[in-house]
Design a protein around this motif. Sequence first.
Motif, PDB file in Angstrom:
ATOM      1  N   GLY A 304       2.347  -8.645  20.007  1.00 41.50           N
ATOM      2  CA  GLY A 304       1.601  -7.868  19.880  1.00 41.50           C
ATOM      3  C   GLY A 304       1.479  -6.777  19.534  1.00 41.50           C
ATOM      4  N   VAL A 305       2.286  -6.982  17.870  1.00 44.92           N
ATOM      5  CA  VAL A 305       2.166  -5.625  17.555  1.00 44.92           C
ATOM      6  C   VAL A 305       1.196  -5.358  16.433  1.00 44.92           C
ATOM      7  CG1 VAL A 305       3.873  -4.194  16.246  1.00 44.92           C
ATOM      8  CG2 VAL A 305       4.472  -5.407  18.421  1.00 44.92           C
ATOM      9  N   LEU A 306       0.989  -4.590  15.857  1.00 48.91           N
ATOM     10  CA  LEU A 306       0.405  -4.412  14.775  1.00 48.91           C
ATOM     11  C   LEU A 306       0.627  -4.814  13.315  1.00 48.91           C
ATOM     12  CD1 LEU A 306      -2.747  -4.597  13.438  1.00 48.91           C
ATOM     13  CD2 LEU A 306      -3.289  -2.663  13.594  1.00 48.91           C
ATOM     14  N   PRO A 307       1.059  -5.583  12.383  1.00 47.92           N
ATOM     15  CA  PRO A 307       1.714  -5.264  11.210  1.00 47.92           C
ATOM     16  C   PRO A 307       0.957  -4.800   9.558  1.00 47.92           C
ATOM     17  CG  PRO A 307       1.516  -7.783  11.427  1.00 47.92           C
ATOM     18  CD  PRO A 307       0.810  -7.083  12.421  1.00 47.92           C
ATOM     19  N   LEU A 308       1.943  -3.862   9.595  1.00 47.79           N
ATOM     20  CA  LEU A 308       0.581  -3.268   7.935  1.00 47.79           C
ATOM     21  C   LEU A 308       1.557  -3.036   6.959  1.00 47.79           C
ATOM     22  CD1 LEU A 308      -1.214  -0.650  10.084  1.00 47.79           C
ATOM     23  CD2 LEU A 308      -1.937  -2.164   9.424  1.00 47.79           C
ATOM     24  N   VAL A 309       1.814  -3.569   5.558  1.00 48.31           N
ATOM     25  CA  VAL A 309       2.445  -3.509   5.074  1.00 48.31           C
ATOM     26  C   VAL A 309       2.437  -1.738   3.651  1.00 48.31           C
ATOM     27  CG1 VAL A 309       2.880  -4.679   2.475  1.00 48.31           C
ATOM     28  CG2 VAL A 309       2.402  -6.196   4.853  1.00 48.31           C
ATOM     29  N   LEU A 310       3.206  -1.835   3.449  1.00 51.53           N
ATOM     30  CA  LEU A 310       3.669  -0.154   2.428  1.00 51.53           C
ATOM     31  C   LEU A 310       3.754  -1.396   1.290  1.00 51.53           C
ATOM     32  CD1 LEU A 310       4.821   2.507   4.205  1.00 51.53           C
ATOM     33  CD2 LEU A 310       2.412   2.282   4.001  1.00 51.53           C
ATOM     34  N   ALA A 311       2.639  -1.162  -0.041  1.00 55.91           N
ATOM     35  CA  ALA A 311       3.744  -1.363  -0.711  1.00 55.91           C
ATOM     36  C   ALA A 311       3.712  -0.376  -1.930  1.00 55.91           C
ATOM     37  CB  ALA A 311       1.735  -2.485  -1.134  1.00 55.91           C
ATOM     38  N   PRO A 312       4.616  -0.400  -2.748  1.00 48.80           N
ATOM     39  CA  PRO A 312       4.566   0.416  -3.773  1.00 48.80           C
ATOM     40  C   PRO A 312       3.694   0.215  -4.993  1.00 48.80           C
ATOM     41  CG  PRO A 312       6.676  -1.444  -4.076  1.00 48.80           C
ATOM     42  CD  PRO A 312       6.013  -2.002  -2.617  1.00 48.80           C
ATOM     43  N   GLU A 313       3.368   0.927  -5.765  1.00 48.97           N
ATOM     44  CA  GLU A 313       3.130   1.078  -7.121  1.00 48.97           C
ATOM     45  C   GLU A 313       4.250   0.381  -7.838  1.00 48.97           C
ATOM     46  OE1 GLU A 313       0.735   4.573  -9.129  1.00 48.97           O
ATOM     47  OE2 GLU A 313       1.539   5.284  -7.879  1.00 48.97           O
TER      48      GLU A 313
END
Length: 348
Positions: A304-313
Amino acid sequence: MLSASQLADRLARNAEAVCRYYLSAGHQAGNYWIVGDVANSKGKSLYVHLSGPRAGRWTDAATCQYGDLLDLVRETCGLVDFRDVAEEALRFLSLPHPASSRRGDAHTEPPVDRPAGERAKRLFRMTQPLAGTLADRYLCQRAIPRASVHPALRFHPSCYYRDLVTGSTLSYPALIAAVTDPSGAITGVHRTYLESSGLDPGGVGKAKVEDPRRALGNLLGNAVRFRFPVHGPVPVIVAGEGLESILSLSHVMPGMPMVSALTANHLAAFRLPDGCLRLYIAADADAAGRHAIEGLSRRAQALGVLPLVLAPELGDFNEDLRRLGPDRLTVHLRAQLAPEDVQALPPT
């Protein structure tokens, strides 16, 4: 005929010999055997536990395959029927095998076999504060100043390094990071071996050895934690692989709890803290990193946890910090955070 569980157990008691026989293209690294895949290719995607309660268990981060050593025998030999797999396992177990490299030989006194977690805690107790040390200078050169505020980071002036091919032992200064479980107890350590640059008297780089980064102890499910509360819920966290990548994010997001799982395999297996609502996964731009993100995202969603991705440049967040600067990295991250988490960034 022995049952599958009995055969797997007997193989696990000889895990190192099994790996040397069926996965000869790999090598031992601490408590793991590292190889490319079940086809015995060179690489670092597949790892096998050599001792402890998970001895014989293996995972391939690139393919998401996993199992015990009986499964490994089946895959490496291309067998289908259990009878054929069992016969191959029994044939292997009947062979004479050299004593494990952990047990010494007939001419030497065998070393004391302390659990890896105990050795990790002992090593961490032998370290000194990070501020002003060679390791502090190394991180500053990586555009990560003030790393000494993190109690998980320490310095060892002369840390043993064992060459896994020749067996020789050398000593190098090392950046030491404590791996902890959700309660804050140390379960392992990560070592980055360092040496001064010969070209630049003030410069510091990683030691010129085959593997200047090594881990010791129980990493599975655990991580190096930064600004992480030991007690109470942790509603939002950032999790990623590399130590320097996560330290780079912590530098520009000082209000956000973060963890470095150290490898793609361990990132996929990281245990989320209680009360977690949103999980930011710091991406690494390679195949193993993508598989780790997928695996951890699935586990997060199931909880029940929302995963969000942080992408580098660029390649990773430390490269972004060093080459693009903290201001541009901050702007780039601001566009990827949920509105309620932007406050973790410094004002523009």
